[in-house]
Design an enzyme around this catalytic site. Structure first.
Site, short mmCIF file in Angstrom:
data_model
loop_
_atom_site.label_atom_id
_atom_site.label_comp_id
_atom_site.label_asym_id
_atom_site.label_seq_id
_atom_site.Cartn_x
_atom_site.Cartn_y
_atom_site.Cartn_z
N ALA A 70 0.98 -1.09 0.07
CA ALA A 70 -0.27 -0.27 0.37
C ALA A 70 0.95 1.53 -0.34
O ALA A 70 1.47 1.15 0.19
CB ALA A 70 -0.93 0.05 1.24
N ARG A 86 0.68 3.55 1.80
CA ARG A 86 1.80 4.43 3.31
C ARG A 86 2.78 3.70 3.41
O ARG A 86 3.54 4.02 4.55
CB ARG A 86 0.02 4.15 4.19
CG ARG A 86 -0.09 2.56 3.92
CD ARG A 86 -1.41 3.04 5.23
NE ARG A 86 -1.46 1.45 5.39
CZ ARG A 86 -2.46 0.95 4.68
NH1 ARG A 86 -3.43 1.67 3.82
NH2 ARG A 86 -3.45 -0.02 5.32
N TYR A 87 3.09 2.29 3.11
CA TYR A 87 4.31 1.97 3.65
C TYR A 87 5.48 1.92 2.30
O TYR A 87 5.98 1.11 2.99
CB TYR A 87 3.47 0.17 3.87
CG TYR A 87 2.58 -0.38 4.64
CD1 TYR A 87 2.49 0.21 5.71
CD2 TYR A 87 1.72 -0.52 4.26
CE1 TYR A 87 1.83 0.02 6.23
CE2 TYR A 87 0.20 -1.24 4.62
CZ TYR A 87 0.18 -0.75 6.08
OH TYR A 87 -0.54 -0.90 6.79
N ILE A 88 5.25 2.33 1.28
CA ILE A 88 6.31 2.42 0.54
C ILE A 88 6.86 3.64 0.16
O ILE A 88 6.04 5.04 0.46
CB ILE A 88 6.19 1.53 -1.02
CG1 ILE A 88 5.23 2.28 -1.82
CG2 ILE A 88 5.80 0.05 -0.82
CD1 ILE A 88 4.46 1.37 -3.17
#
Length: 851
Positions: free
Chosen positions: A104, A106-108
Site C-alpha cells: 500500500a 502508506r508503506y512504501i
C-alpha cells in the site's frame, strides 16, 4: 431525436476520444511521458529534499495537478519505480517477474533518482501552464535531455488508437544518439528487464506492421529437469506456469510437476516424466506455451496535439535534436547569467576603486535622481569597456552595496572574478559554435556516469521455426477398424496403428493406388481398401516408398520409388497411371530410403526357362510420385516375395551447425560438420573445458559458449595446454575423447582450472613465452608428441614450467601426419622411441629439456 444523437456523437464522443488520446493514453514526443507521469515527476521535484517520501504523500501532492483520483496516480508511480530509471524505491514495490503487486502507498517510499535530476528538470527552460483548477502551475512538457521514451517504453490504449513502444538498452540508446550526431548509421533493438532472447528479424524499426519474437531462457539442469531462468517480456512466472499446465492438460508436453522458486531472479523448474526427451520438451515449451510470444510494436506519440506514427530511429533523431536545442538554450542562459555577473563585477570595481561614493556631488545630492545622474556621469568614460549599456537598475544596485563590503573590497580578487567570467563566457561561446561536439560530450558523460547500471539483458539472436507437429508429444493412439473402414483416436477396442498427437496429419495408401493425407480425428470414415496408414511428415524426403503396381486389369507390372514431401490435405492422389483396375501388388515404406530385393515368381508356361527373377529396388532411381516407374517384367506374375532387406540408398545425411540458433540442420545453413550415418556422433567442446557427444538430431539444443563442434572421430588426438588451478602451473596433455552423452571436463576436478590452448594438429609445436620476473628468459618451444604420450582425457598431463608464463601459443608444425599404410614393416618396431616419463618433478628447475 436522430439529429440530436448524431450531433452528440459527433461532438461529445470525438471530444472524449481526443481527450483520452492527448491527455491519458499516448506519450508526448518531447519528453516521452504521459500526463500522469509528468505530473508525478513534477510533484516529486517540488517535494525533493534528498530524502525518501511516502508514496501516499507523493500521490496527494500529485492530485493538485492530476484530476483522476489517487488509484491511477499510485499505479503509474509504481510502474515508473519498477522501470528503475527515474525513481528510487524503498520498500515492497512488487515484482515484475512474479506479477506480485506493490504494498500500500502508506508503506512504501520513493524519491527522484540522480539520473532524473540530471536530465529531466530545468525550470529555466520549462514551458508552464495553469493546472486544471487554475491554482498551480505545471509543465506543458518537461525539458528531458535523453530519449526517455525509448529507454522506458510505453503502452497505452486510447479510443480507436493504441501505442506500444518497446524498451531499449540505455547504453545502446546513447551510442545511437552519438552515432546520429556524427552522421553514422545506427540500429536499435529492444531490451527487456526480464531478459530472455529476442528475434528482431521483423522488428521493422518499431513501426506498425513489425513484430518481434521473444523467448524465455531455458536451461537443462539434467535430462529430467528444465529451469526457466528468464521470462518473456510482458509475462510473469505465474502466467507462464499456467500456460505450461494448460499444455500439459492438452497432452502437448509430458511433465511430472512444475515448481516456482522465483525470488530476486526467475527460476521455474519443469520436471519431466522419465523417458521424455529434454530437447524435444524445450521445443514443445516454445511451441505450445508462453515461453515464446510474439509482440507487435506500434510507435505512436503525440506531437503538436496530434498522434503521429513513426519508427524508433525517427523518434531517436527527433529526441537528439530536441536535446541539442535544450543544451543550446541552457548555454545561452548560462552565458546571459555569466555576462550579468561580469557586468556588475566591472561596475562594482570601478565604483569602489574610483571612490565615486565619496564624491562631494554624490554626498550632497538632494534626491535619488541627482545621485543616479552623478554616478552615471562618472561612469561615462568607462562605458565603452562594459559588455552592455549601464541602466538605472545597475546604478541602484551599486547604491545598495554595504559599507562593510566596500571596506573589505579586494581589487585582485575582483580581477580574478572578472577574468574567470570572461573565460567562462569564451568557453560557452565555443560550445555554442560546436554544439554537436558539446551534445556528444553530454551523452558520453551520461554513459560514463550511469551506463554500468544498465547492461543488455535480452540476447538478440535468430530463432529457428519450430514445427508444432514435430515437437508435439504423441499423446494419442491411432486405431483402425478395417471391416467398417474407420480410423481415429476414439476406437479404443480396434486395431492399434501408432502413437500420434492431436495435431498430426495421417497419410493413407489404398490398394488401388490412391492415397491422401487427412487430419487426425476421433473417428473418420476412410474406406475398407486400406493398404498403409502412418503419421505424415511434411517435407520429409528421407521416407521413401517402394511400390510395384499393375497397370490396369491385365497390364504390365511397374516398380517405382518416390517420396511424398507435400500434398494438399484431403485431396486424392494416384501413384499409378490412373487406368481402371490398377492395383498395388507390393508396397513398403522406408524411413531412411532402404531398398529391398524382391523375388518375382512367374506363372509357368511351356518352354519357359526361368520361373523366377530377383529385382533390387536400389537399382531404381527415386523420382517424383507421378512418375510411371520401370517395367518389372512382361511375364505373368504368380507372386512377389521379399528376398532380402537392403540398406539405405540415400547415403549419409549431411549436417550443418547454425550458430545463430545453436541448432543442427540439414538445409546447408551454417558450418558444415560432415556426412553422418546411423551411429555417427557430434563432438561438442565448450570454452570452460567441458565436452560431450550427441546424435545428429536436428532437435538437439547446444550451449552458446561452444569452442569446437565437429563430427566425432574416436581416434583423433587432441593437444591441450591448461592452467591447473590446484598446482598453480601450466600443463600439457594429449588424449582422445570418449563418447559420452553428459558433459565431462578434460581440465580436471578444480573448476578454477582454465583452458589455454587446444589443437587437433597431429604434431603440434607449442611456444611458451615467459612474463613477470622471468620475462628475460628465452621462449620455450615444445614438440608436444615428444613431450608427452597420448593418454585418457582425465589424465593430469605434464607440467610445462614453474616459471611465470605470459603467453602460450601454437607454432607451425615441422612434420605432418604420414598417410596410413596397410602394410606393417616389422623392422620398424625396433626403431620406435622409448616412452618418456611423465613425472612433472623430473626436472625441478621447471625448464624442460627437449632433446
Amino acid at each position: 431525436m436522430k439529429f440530436q444523437l448524431s450531433g452528440m456523437f459527433q461532438n461529445w464522443f470525438l471530444d472524449y476520444a481526443s481527450y483520452v488520446i492527448l491527455e491519458r493514453a499516448v506519450p508526448h514526443l518531447s519528453d516521452g511521458l504521459k500526463p500522469v507521469q509528468r505530473r508525478i515527476l513534477h510533484a516529486m521535484k517540488l517535494l525533493d529534499d534528498g530524502r525518501f517520501n511516502k508514496v501516499a504523500n507523493i500521490v496527494g501532492h500529485t492530485m493538485q495537478f492530476h484530476p483522476h483520483g489517487d488509484a491511477s496516480i499510485g499505479d503509474a508511480l509504481v510502474q515508473l519505480g519498477q522501470k528503475d530509471l527515474l525513481v528510487e524505491c524503498q520498500g515492497n514495490w512488487g515484482n515484475i517477474l512474479t506479477g506480485d503487486s506493490a504494498a500500500a502507498p502508506r508503506y512504501i517510499e520513493a524519491r527522484l533518482s540522480k539520473f532524473a535530476l540530471d536530465v529531466v528538470f530545468n525550470p529555466k527552460t520549462t514551458e508552464w501552464k495553469l493546472s486544471y483548477d487554475g491554482r498551480k502551475k505545471e509543465p506543458v512538457t518537461l525539458p528531458v535531455k535523453f530519449p526517455l521514451l525509448l529507454a522506458q517504453g510505453a503502452e497505452g490504449i486510447a479510443v480507436g488508437l493504441s501505442s506500444k513502444i518497446l524498451p531499449h538498452n540505455f547504453n545502446e540508446i546513447l551510442e545511437a544518439a552519438v552515432a546520429y550526431l556524427r552522421g553514422e548509421e545506427f540500429h536499435l533493438y529492444p531490451d527487456f528487464q526480464t531478459g530472455g532472447f529476442i528475434d528482431v528479424t521483423k522488428y521493422n524499426d518499431g513501426e506498425r506492421g513489425g513484430s518481434v519474437k521473444v523467448r524465455a531462457k531455458i536451461e537443462k539442469l539434467d535430462n529430467r529437469t528444465l529451469s526457466i531462468v528468464e521470462v518473456p517480456y510482458g509475462k510473469t512466472t505465474s502466467s507462464l506456469i499456467e500456460s505450461i499446465l494448460k499444455a500439459q492438460e492438452k497432452g502437448k508436453i509430458k511433465i511430472r510437476k512444475v515448481d516456482d522458486n522465483t525470488a530476486q531472479h526467475a527460476e521455474i523448474l519443469v520436471h519431466l516424466i522419465p523417458g521424455t526427451s529434454s530437447d524435444k520438451a524445450i521445443d514443445a515449451l516454445y511451441a505450445f506455451t508462453d515461453c515464446e510470444v510474439s509482440i507487435s510494436p506500434n510507435c505512436c506519440v503525440i506531437n503538436d496535439d496530434k498522434p503521429h506514427f513513426m519508427s524508433v530511429s525517427d523518434l531517436l533523431r527527433i529526441s537528439v535534436e530536441n536535446t541539442k536545442a535544450l543544451l543550446h538554450q541552457e548555454l545561452l542562459i548560462q552565458k546571459g547569467e555569466a555576462q550579468e555577473v561580469l557586468h556588475f563585477a566591472s561596475l562594482e570595481k570601478i565604483f569602489i576603486e574610483n571612490r565615486i561614493y565619496k564624491d562631494r556631488e554624490f554626498e550632497e545630492s538632494r534626491s535619488m535622481d541627482e545621485a543616479i545622474a552623478h554616478v552615471d556621469k562618472r561612469l561615462e568614460p568607462f562605458k565603452p569597456t562594459f559588455i552592455r549599456e549601464v541602466t538605472r537598475d545597475d546604478i541602484l544596485r551599486l547604491m545598495e552595496i554595504k559599507m562593510a563590503r566596500i571596506l573589505k573590497f579586494n581589487s585582485d580578487k575582483a580581477d580574478e572574478l572578472i577574468a574567470a567570467k570572461r573565460e567562462q563566457i569564451a568557453q560557452i561561446d565555443y560550445d555554442i559554435e560546436h554544439i554537436v561536439d558539446y551534445a556528444i560530450k553530454w551523452y558520453d558523460s551520461l554513459r560514463e556516469k550511469y551506463g554500468s547500471r544498465y547492461p543488455r539483458l535480452t540476447q538478440v539472436r535468430s530463432f529457428d521455426t519450430i514445427e508444432a507437429t514435430k515437437v508435439a508429444e504423441a499423446n494419442e493412439k491411432l486405431y483402425i477398424n478395417r471391416e467398417e473402414g474407420f480410423i481415429g483416436t476414439a476406437l479404443k477396442k480396434d486395431e492399434f496403428v501408432c502413437n500420434c498427437s492431436d495435431i498430426d496429419d495421417i497419410i493413407l495408401f489404398y490398394r488401388d493406388g490412391k492415397y491422401k493425407v487427412v487430419k487426425v480425428s476421433e473417428k473418420m470414415f476412410v474406406g475398407k481398401n486400406l493398404l498403409h496408414i502412418a503419421v505424415f511428415k511434411k517435407n520429409d524426403n528421407r521416407t521413401i516408398y517402394n511400390v510395384v503396381y499393375r497397370d490396369g486389369k491385365a497390364g504390365l507390372h511397374y516398380m517405382k520409388r518416390f517420396a511424398v514431401t507435400g500434398v494438399t490435405r484431403d485431396k486424392e492422389y494416384d501413384l499409378t497411371q490412373g487406368k481402371p483396375g490398377s492395383r498395388v501388388v507390393w508396397f513398403s515404406a522406408n524411413p531412411n530410403g532402404e531398398a529391398e530385393v524382391l523375388r518375382v515368381t512367374f506363372v509357368p508356361k511351356p518352354r519357359m526357362k526361368t520361373l523366377f527373377v530377383d529385382r533390387d529396388f536400389s537399382e531404381i532411381a527415386i523420382k517424383g510420385r507421378q512418375s510411371m516407374g520401370n517395367i518389372l517384367t512382361k511375364n505373368e506374375i504368380h507372386r512377389i516375395s521379399l528376398k532380402e532387406r537392403g540398406g539405405s540408398t540415400l547415403g549419409g545425411r549431411k549436417v550443418w551447425f547454425d550458430r545463430d540458433v545453436l541448432r543442427l540442420n540439414y538445409d546447408g545453413r551454417g558450418e558444415y560438420l560432415g556426412e553422418f550415418h546411423g551411429d555417427d556422433l557430434v563432438l561438442v567442446v565448450l570454452q570452460n573445458g567441458e565436452y560431450c557427444t550427441t546424435t545428429s538430431d536436428a532437435t538437439n539444443h547446444y550451449d552458446p559458449n561452444i569452442l569446437r563442434i565437429e563430427k566425432f572421430e574416436p581416434d583423433k588426438v587432441w593437444t591441450v595446454a591448461l592452467f591447473d588451478a590446484t598446482q598453480g602451473y601450466p600443463y600439457l596433455k594429449r588424449f582422445v575423447f570418449e563418447p559420452t552423452n553428459r558433459k565431462q571436463s578434460f581440465l580436471g576436478d578444480n573448476s578454477d582450472s582454465r583452458l589455454l590452448l587446444m589443437t587437433d594438429v597431429p604434431y603440434p609445436r607449442i611456444e611458451v613465452t615467459f612474463g613477470g620476473g622471468d620475462s628475460f628468459r628465452e621462449p620455450l618451444v615444445v614438440e608436444a608428441a615428444d613431450f608427452i604420450a597420448v593418454k585418457g582425457f582425465k589424465a593430469k598431463g605434464k607440467r610445462l614450467t614453474t616459471y611465470s608464463v605470459a603467453e602460450i601459443r601454437e607454432l607451425e608444425p615441422l612434420r605432418q601426419e604420414e598417410p596410413v599404410s596397410d602394410e606393417v614393416d616389422e623392422a620398424d618396431d625396433n626403431n620406435l622411441p622409448e616412452n618418456r616419463t611423465d613425472n612433472p618433478d623430473e626436472n625441478p628447475s621447471g625448464q624442460m629439456t627437449l632433446f
